[in-house]
Structures are given as C-alpha cells and as structure tokens.
Motif scaffolding. Structure first.
Motif, PDB file in Angstrom:
ATOM      1  N   GLN A 135       1.039   6.504  15.723  1.00  0.00           N
ATOM      2  CA  GLN A 135       2.179   7.690  16.375  1.00  0.00           C
ATOM      3  C   GLN A 135       2.317   9.122  15.711  1.00  0.00           C
ATOM      4  OE1 GLN A 135       0.959   6.858  19.504  1.00  0.00           O
ATOM      5  NE2 GLN A 135       2.886   7.351  20.013  1.00  0.00           N
ATOM      6  N   LEU A 136       2.396   8.330  13.997  1.00  0.00           N
ATOM      7  CA  LEU A 136       2.812   9.318  13.315  1.00  0.00           C
ATOM      8  C   LEU A 136       1.019  10.838  13.183  1.00  0.00           C
ATOM      9  CD1 LEU A 136       5.223   8.415  10.857  1.00  0.00           C
ATOM     10  CD2 LEU A 136       5.889   9.416  12.505  1.00  0.00           C
ATOM     11  N   SER A 137       0.405  10.145  13.869  1.00  0.00           N
ATOM     12  CA  SER A 137      -1.205  10.759  12.902  1.00  0.00           C
ATOM     13  C   SER A 137      -1.274  11.889  14.072  1.00  0.00           C
ATOM     14  CB  SER A 137      -1.947   9.781  13.056  1.00  0.00           C
ATOM     15  OG  SER A 137      -1.634   8.762  12.364  1.00  0.00           O
ATOM     16  N   THR A 138      -2.150  12.680  13.971  1.00  0.00           N
ATOM     17  CA  THR A 138      -2.870  13.824  15.335  1.00  0.00           C
ATOM     18  C   THR A 138      -3.626  14.095  14.942  1.00  0.00           C
ATOM     19  OG1 THR A 138      -1.892  15.586  13.569  1.00  0.00           O
ATOM     20  CG2 THR A 138      -0.354  15.023  15.059  1.00  0.00           C
ATOM     21  N   ALA A 139      -4.723  14.442  16.530  1.00  0.00           N
ATOM     22  CA  ALA A 139      -6.290  14.524  16.139  1.00  0.00           C
ATOM     23  C   ALA A 139      -6.122  16.088  16.285  1.00  0.00           C
ATOM     24  CB  ALA A 139      -6.962  14.191  17.019  1.00  0.00           C
ATOM     25  N   PRO A 140      -6.152  17.149  15.339  1.00  0.00           N
ATOM     26  CA  PRO A 140      -6.590  18.680  15.828  1.00  0.00           C
ATOM     27  C   PRO A 140      -7.170  19.163  16.850  1.00  0.00           C
ATOM     28  CG  PRO A 140      -6.460  18.033  13.357  1.00  0.00           C
ATOM     29  CD  PRO A 140      -7.204  16.796  13.939  1.00  0.00           C
TER      30      PRO A 140
ATOM     31  N   GLN B 241       3.818  12.949   2.752  1.00  0.00           N
ATOM     32  CA  GLN B 241       5.577  12.201   2.845  1.00  0.00           C
ATOM     33  C   GLN B 241       5.700  11.743   3.980  1.00  0.00           C
ATOM     34  OE1 GLN B 241       6.361  15.915   0.731  1.00  0.00           O
ATOM     35  NE2 GLN B 241       5.981  14.890  -1.208  1.00  0.00           N
ATOM     36  N   ASP B 242       5.188  12.470   5.225  1.00  0.00           N
ATOM     37  CA  ASP B 242       6.726  12.276   6.580  1.00  0.00           C
ATOM     38  C   ASP B 242       6.052  10.313   6.829  1.00  0.00           C
ATOM     39  OD1 ASP B 242       6.774  15.061   6.723  1.00  0.00           O
ATOM     40  OD2 ASP B 242       5.489  15.287   8.364  1.00  0.00           O
ATOM     41  N   VAL B 243       5.190  10.221   6.196  1.00  0.00           N
ATOM     42  CA  VAL B 243       4.618   8.979   6.750  1.00  0.00           C
ATOM     43  C   VAL B 243       5.671   8.146   5.667  1.00  0.00           C
ATOM     44  CG1 VAL B 243       3.135   7.218   6.547  1.00  0.00           C
ATOM     45  CG2 VAL B 243       2.473   8.901   7.660  1.00  0.00           C
ATOM     46  N   LEU B 244       5.208   7.843   4.477  1.00  0.00           N
ATOM     47  CA  LEU B 244       6.386   7.372   3.405  1.00  0.00           C
ATOM     48  C   LEU B 244       8.116   7.288   3.914  1.00  0.00           C
ATOM     49  CD1 LEU B 244       4.812   8.608  -0.153  1.00  0.00           C
ATOM     50  CD2 LEU B 244       3.925   6.550   1.628  1.00  0.00           C
ATOM     51  N   LYS B 245       8.125   8.618   4.434  1.00  0.00           N
ATOM     52  CA  LYS B 245       9.719   8.633   5.196  1.00  0.00           C
ATOM     53  C   LYS B 245      10.018   7.510   5.954  1.00  0.00           C
ATOM     54  CE  LYS B 245      12.910  12.369   6.403  1.00  0.00           C
ATOM     55  NZ  LYS B 245      13.260  12.004   7.543  1.00  0.00           N
TER      56      LYS B 245
ATOM     57  N   PHE C 189       0.686  -1.156   0.214  1.00  0.00           N
ATOM     58  CA  PHE C 189       0.255   0.002  -0.032  1.00  0.00           C
ATOM     59  C   PHE C 189       0.692   1.035  -0.020  1.00  0.00           C
ATOM     60  CE2 PHE C 189      -1.742   3.225   2.583  1.00  0.00           C
ATOM     61  CZ  PHE C 189      -2.780   3.507   1.968  1.00  0.00           C
ATOM     62  N   PHE C 190       1.995   1.364   0.879  1.00  0.00           N
ATOM     63  CA  PHE C 190       2.658   2.646   0.424  1.00  0.00           C
ATOM     64  C   PHE C 190       3.379   3.020  -0.191  1.00  0.00           C
ATOM     65  CE2 PHE C 190       1.420   2.091   5.715  1.00  0.00           C
ATOM     66  CZ  PHE C 190       1.075   2.815   5.656  1.00  0.00           C
ATOM     67  N   GLY C 191       3.853   1.540  -0.918  1.00  0.00           N
ATOM     68  CA  GLY C 191       4.534   1.465  -2.200  1.00  0.00           C
ATOM     69  C   GLY C 191       3.830   1.811  -3.642  1.00  0.00           C
ATOM     70  N   ASN C 192       2.275   2.173  -3.341  1.00  0.00           N
ATOM     71  CA  ASN C 192       1.709   2.417  -3.945  1.00  0.00           C
ATOM     72  C   ASN C 192       1.071   3.473  -4.450  1.00  0.00           C
ATOM     73  OD1 ASN C 192       1.455  -0.807  -5.707  1.00  0.00           O
ATOM     74  ND2 ASN C 192      -0.601  -0.867  -4.178  1.00  0.00           N
ATOM     75  N   VAL C 193       1.338   4.305  -2.416  1.00  0.00           N
ATOM     76  CA  VAL C 193       1.195   5.719  -2.326  1.00  0.00           C
ATOM     77  C   VAL C 193       2.441   6.439  -2.638  1.00  0.00           C
ATOM     78  CG1 VAL C 193       0.342   7.433  -0.458  1.00  0.00           C
ATOM     79  CG2 VAL C 193      -0.978   5.269  -0.501  1.00  0.00           C
TER      80      VAL C 193
ATOM     81  N   GLY D  49      12.440   2.807   7.495  1.00  0.00           N
ATOM     82  CA  GLY D  49      12.203   1.452   8.402  1.00  0.00           C
ATOM     83  C   GLY D  49      12.329   1.483  10.064  1.00  0.00           C
ATOM     84  N   LYS D  50      10.993   2.898   9.640  1.00  0.00           N
ATOM     85  CA  LYS D  50      10.508   2.998  11.626  1.00  0.00           C
ATOM     86  C   LYS D  50       8.740   2.518  12.048  1.00  0.00           C
ATOM     87  CE  LYS D  50      13.260   6.880  11.865  1.00  0.00           C
ATOM     88  NZ  LYS D  50      13.501   9.123  12.018  1.00  0.00           N
ATOM     89  N   ILE D  51       8.615   2.821  10.344  1.00  0.00           N
ATOM     90  CA  ILE D  51       6.697   2.086  10.935  1.00  0.00           C
ATOM     91  C   ILE D  51       6.950  -0.168  10.534  1.00  0.00           C
ATOM     92  CG2 ILE D  51       4.661   2.003   9.240  1.00  0.00           C
ATOM     93  CD1 ILE D  51       5.332   3.959  10.503  1.00  0.00           C
ATOM     94  N   GLN D  52       6.384   0.044  11.543  1.00  0.00           N
ATOM     95  CA  GLN D  52       6.416  -1.867  10.933  1.00  0.00           C
ATOM     96  C   GLN D  52       5.172  -1.960  12.252  1.00  0.00           C
ATOM     97  OE1 GLN D  52       8.761  -3.784  10.034  1.00  0.00           O
ATOM     98  NE2 GLN D  52      10.239  -1.624   9.825  1.00  0.00           N
ATOM     99  N   THR D  53       4.404  -1.182  12.633  1.00  0.00           N
ATOM    100  CA  THR D  53       3.287  -1.889  13.116  1.00  0.00           C
ATOM    101  C   THR D  53       2.359  -0.786  13.016  1.00  0.00           C
ATOM    102  OG1 THR D  53       3.512  -1.379  14.896  1.00  0.00           O
ATOM    103  CG2 THR D  53       4.200  -3.096  14.548  1.00  0.00           C
TER     104      THR D  53
END
Length: 389
Positions: free
Chosen positions: A374-379, A355-359, A310-314, A364-368
């Motif tokens: 953790q990279l998401s925020t609720a405004p 782009q932050d998620v893809l980076k 999925f992230f490769g597609n994005v 290798g910081k995304i495994q789960t």
C-alpha cells in the motif's frame, strides 16, 4: 514503539567506533584483492531458498526505469538481490558502486560467472556466445536489436566442446587472472550454474533445474525465459535491458572491469551483511540511491519477525529522502481488469521511498506485506516522445 530508531541509534554508535577517523569517497576502481576482501568482509553464512533462481521471473521490471532516471542522478549506490535483472537497473542508474546481496552463496557464484563472461566479451554477441556456448550467428551486428539478437541465439546450436572450453576459461579468468580464492565447493557451484546456462540456453527460466543428479528440466508453472526478459520493454515500448544496445552493455562491462559490481552472501534479516554494507558506505561518505528487493519482503513476512529485522537492518544504511525501494509484487490472486476481463500482469514493479517505509514501521503502521504494498506505487507511463506518437 520506536524499535527502528533504537536499532539505528545503536548501530550508529557501534559504527562510530568502527569507522576510520576520516571518511573517504567511493573508489573509482577496486583492485582484485580489495574486491575479494570486500566480498568477505560484507558477507555472512549462506542460507536456503527454494529455487536456483538462475534468471528472474519479473516481466515489468523496466517499467520503473523512466521514473528512477528522472528522480535519481547518476553516481549513487545501488543495492540489489538475485541474478542479472540487477544489471538493467545498474545500467539505467549508473551508480558508483553496486552491491548485490543474496542469501544463497550460489547467487554470488553466478554473479562471478557473469563477471568473467562480461569481462571476456567486448560485445553483446560475444557475451551471448560465451554465456550459452553457441557460435555467433551470421548477420548479427552491433546495431542488432535485443529481440532479433536473442532470437538468433535461440536458433543457434549449442556446442558441448565449446562448453567445456568456455567453462575452463571462465574458471581460469576468476582464479588464474583475478586470483579469487574460490573453494572446491565454489568451483563445483560455478560448474553447476554454467551447466544450467548451457542446458537451458536462451530459453532458460526461473523454473529450470539441473537436478544436481544429471536430470535437467523445467518444473512448476511457465515462467518467462532469459530471451523473453531481454526482449521486454518499458511501458512505452522502449528497450532498456542491459542487452538493448551496445552502449548499455559497455556501461555494464566497464563497471565489471573496475570490480564495482560486488556480489555478497547476505540474509536480509541477518545480523551481519546489511549492517556491514551500511558501515562500508558510511566510511566512504556514500548514500543508497536504490534498493531492489524483488519480492523478498513477501517471504520475510511469512517468517515470524524476519520483516522487522530486515527493516531494522535497512535503518542502519545511509539514506536520504530520495533513497528508493524497487520491489516486485506478484499477482498470485489472479487479478483481472474489471472492464476488459483481461488477466493482470504476473508481476508489477513498484517504487516507494525507503524513509517513508521506515517511518511507517516505526509508527506501527506496517504489520503485513499488504501494508508494504500500500505504500508502493507503480509509476504511470509518461507521454511518448513526438517521434513515437
């Protein structure tokens, strides 16, 4: 590991040979032939999901709208998944084009049903009468608020004669007027979906099933109904759904009339759909503004390496630093407020720069799935305007 970078580079090279010599801007309208061709060109084979998902089950979906509107000007590209919750984001963001990708072909058919109903209905009241096959209640006017409007239709009686007439009119609108080449299975699916809206009415929710064998009902845990979702607000209590006002509904209807809400069949981890969407957008010099994923990523992390695909597609989509994921995070852990002990919301809608998620994936910081959250925020809600203080 530089998996995403290699995938994106390969995709860019492939698209360079497929793209026309000169990029064109997005059209202001797609003809019926173009609309149907784009659906076919971008779609892939359908797949399975455990629910009919006729309506959403996310209650805080409007909370992120003020932040999205503040940081994202109108005129971009909206990508989404699932049924009509997309309409509220589309109305808020006012994109040039919206593409809704879902692994279920039935979701595409449901969006075509919505398309017909919206195009045939100049007002919110006419829309609800046609959607649920219920007569227009007395006293409903253009300024009626969403909660009152939906309550009126909850008490209006369903009409089986009207249902049969409406279903025939919807099919004729799609096949006769638009000349969309719906297969026999597509037409059966359309009947199945519209039957659910007739049977469930404004009480229809995520747990509703028509059973495909004549037995309709609600299964599993209690979910918010269509009427309840349309009566939801943002964190400040402002109604922002596509049925909140006639102006909101007109924005949606104009996009539908111009064939600019395009439903496709697409697997987020598949080999075709998102790549094809990226190619189409690049050919039209367009950039993704927002990508609403609901909680699809949660399931992808449960299916081997599907999240990586999925992230490769994005990574093959045209993005910029403002391109944003909109995701729903569900409170299956039963979180309660540490002070009051009150239960937390069933879901929280969150944002994160794509782009932050893809980076993070590339490093290798995304495994789960938890890493994604953790990279998401609720405004945080902004201060209410003076007249509401």
């Amino acid at each position: 590991m530089r998996t995403l970078r290699r995938l994106a580079a390969f995709a860019a090279l492939s698209l360079a040979f497929a793209a026309p010599a000169r990029a064109q801007s997005l059209p202001t309208r797609l003809s019926d032939d173009e609309f149907w061709r784009v659906i076919g060109d971008l779609s892939e084979a359908g797949g399975y999901f455990r629910s009919d998902n006729f309506v959403s089950n996310e209650t805080t979906f409007q909370y992120v709208i003020p932040e999205l509107q503040k940081s994202h000007p109108a005129g971009g590209v909206y990508l989404g998944v699932g049924p009509d919750q997309n309409f509220t984001y589309i109305v808020a963001l006012k994109p040039r084009i919206a593409i809704i990708a879902d692994i279920r072909r039935q979701n595409m058919i449901e969006h075509l049903m919505y398309k017909a109903v919206i195009e045939m209905s100049p007002s919110r009241a006419e829309f609800l009468s046609l959607l649920f096959s219920r007569p227009r209640p007395a006293g409903v006017v253009d300024t009626t608020g969403a909660p009152t409007l939906l309550q009126a239709y909850l008490t209006a009686p369903s009409d089986s004669i009207l249902y049969r007439k409406n279903l025939a009119a919807i099919k004729d609108h799609l096949v006769g007027k638009h000349k969309f080449a719906l297969t026999a299975d597509d037409r059966a699916s359309l009947s199945y979906v519209y039957d659910a809206f007739f049977g469930g009415g404004p009480d229809l929710n995520y747990s509703f099933s028509t059973g495909r064998q004549g037995r309709a009902g609600y299964f599993g845990r209690r979910m918010p109904s269509y009427a309840e979702l349309m009566a939801e607000t943002d964190a400040l209590g402002l109604h922002r759904s596509y049925l909140a006002t006639e102006d909101n509904y007109r924005i949606l209807r104009e996009l539908e009339l111009n064939n600019l809400i395009v439903p496709i069949v697409g697997d987020f981890a598949g080999d075709k759909a998102l790549h094809a969407v990226g190619a189409y957008l690049k050919q039209h010099n367009a950039t993704v503004t927002a990508f609403y994923t609901s909680n699809v990523e949660q399931y992808l992390f449960q299916q081997a390496d599907d999240w990586k695909h999925f992230f490769g597609n994005v990574a093959t989509l045209p993005l910029d630093p403002k391109s944003t994921f909109i995701r729903a995070v569900f409170n299956y852990m039963g979180f309660r407020d540490p002070v009051s002990g009150a239960p937390g919301p069933r879901s929280t809608t969150m944002l994160s720069p794509i782009q932050d998620v893809l980076k993070a994936v590339d490093e290798g910081k995304i495994q789960t799935y938890y890493d994604v959250i953790q990279l998401s925020t609720a405004p945080a809600p902004a201060a209410p305007p003076p007249e509401q203080r």
